[in-house]
Motif scaffolding. Structure first.
Motif, PDB file in Angstrom:
ATOM      1  N   ALA A 139     -26.230  19.357 -91.493  1.00 18.56           N
ATOM      2  CA  ALA A 139     -24.885  18.658 -90.455  1.00 18.56           C
ATOM      3  C   ALA A 139     -24.589  17.424 -90.414  1.00 18.56           C
ATOM      4  N   ARG A 140     -23.990  17.095 -90.205  1.00 19.88           N
ATOM      5  CA  ARG A 140     -22.950  15.750 -90.384  1.00 19.88           C
ATOM      6  C   ARG A 140     -21.999  16.071 -89.721  1.00 19.88           C
ATOM      7  N   LYS A 141     -21.490  14.194 -88.922  1.00 16.20           N
ATOM      8  CA  LYS A 141     -20.612  13.657 -88.677  1.00 16.20           C
ATOM      9  C   LYS A 141     -19.470  13.731 -89.158  1.00 16.20           C
ATOM     10  N   ALA A 142     -18.241  13.879 -89.239  1.00 19.05           N
ATOM     11  CA  ALA A 142     -17.490  13.806 -90.152  1.00 19.05           C
ATOM     12  C   ALA A 142     -16.261  13.435 -88.982  1.00 19.05           C
ATOM     13  N   ARG A 143     -15.136  13.080 -89.129  1.00 23.89           N
ATOM     14  CA  ARG A 143     -14.202  12.330 -88.464  1.00 23.89           C
ATOM     15  C   ARG A 143     -13.022  13.231 -88.876  1.00 23.89           C
ATOM     16  N   GLU A 186     -14.034  12.509 -83.329  1.00 20.96           N
ATOM     17  CA  GLU A 186     -15.369  12.466 -84.602  1.00 20.96           C
ATOM     18  C   GLU A 186     -15.532  13.978 -83.967  1.00 20.96           C
ATOM     19  N   ILE A 187     -16.483  14.521 -85.304  1.00 21.67           N
ATOM     20  CA  ILE A 187     -16.419  15.527 -84.857  1.00 21.67           C
ATOM     21  C   ILE A 187     -17.734  16.448 -85.066  1.00 21.67           C
ATOM     22  N   GLU A 188     -18.561  17.312 -85.575  1.00 26.94           N
ATOM     23  CA  GLU A 188     -19.897  17.871 -85.781  1.00 26.94           C
ATOM     24  C   GLU A 188     -19.392  18.587 -87.005  1.00 26.94           C
ATOM     25  N   VAL A 189     -19.602  18.401 -87.990  1.00 26.62           N
ATOM     26  CA  VAL A 189     -19.658  19.473 -89.053  1.00 26.62           C
ATOM     27  C   VAL A 189     -20.935  20.333 -89.524  1.00 26.62           C
ATOM     28  N   PRO A 190     -21.245  21.464 -89.272  1.00 24.95           N
ATOM     29  CA  PRO A 190     -22.560  22.290 -89.329  1.00 24.95           C
ATOM     30  C   PRO A 190     -23.196  22.470 -90.104  1.00 24.95           C
TER      31      PRO A 190
END
Length: 91
Positions: free
Chosen positions: A57-61, A68-72
């Motif tokens: 999982a990572r944070k992206a924009r 900012e959004i969470e990518v699972p």
């Protein structure tokens, strides 16, 4: 080249009918899909290796809003061409 063109080429090189080539293609694809889930990695020496890799999982924009959004986390497929295959393509 699309799938039907590939099947036609497989029939030509394999000296078989297009129907048999289609069955061969479908059997190969089904086997690769099911066995990759079990084995995690399949290697065809000199040709390629295919393996399942875990992407954390990572944070992206969001580029449009800057939010900012969470990518699972997810699973992905990694394909690596073998040396003999790469050499064949480069000749």
């Amino acid at each position: 080249m699309n799938k039907s063109e590939f099947v036609a080429a497989l029939a030509l090189h394999g000296a078989m009918s297009k129907a048999d080539a289609e069955k061969c293609y479908q059997a190969f694809r089904h086997t690769l899909e099911t066995e990759l889930l079990v084995a995690g990695k399949i290697t065809f020496p000199g040709f390629c290796s295919v393996e399942i890799v875990d992407k954390p999982a990572r944070k992206a924009r969001n580029p449009a809003t800057g939010q900012e959004i969470e990518v699972p986390a997810k699973k992905s497929i990694k394909f690596k061409a073998g040396k003999e295959f790469v050499d064949k393509v480069n000749h």
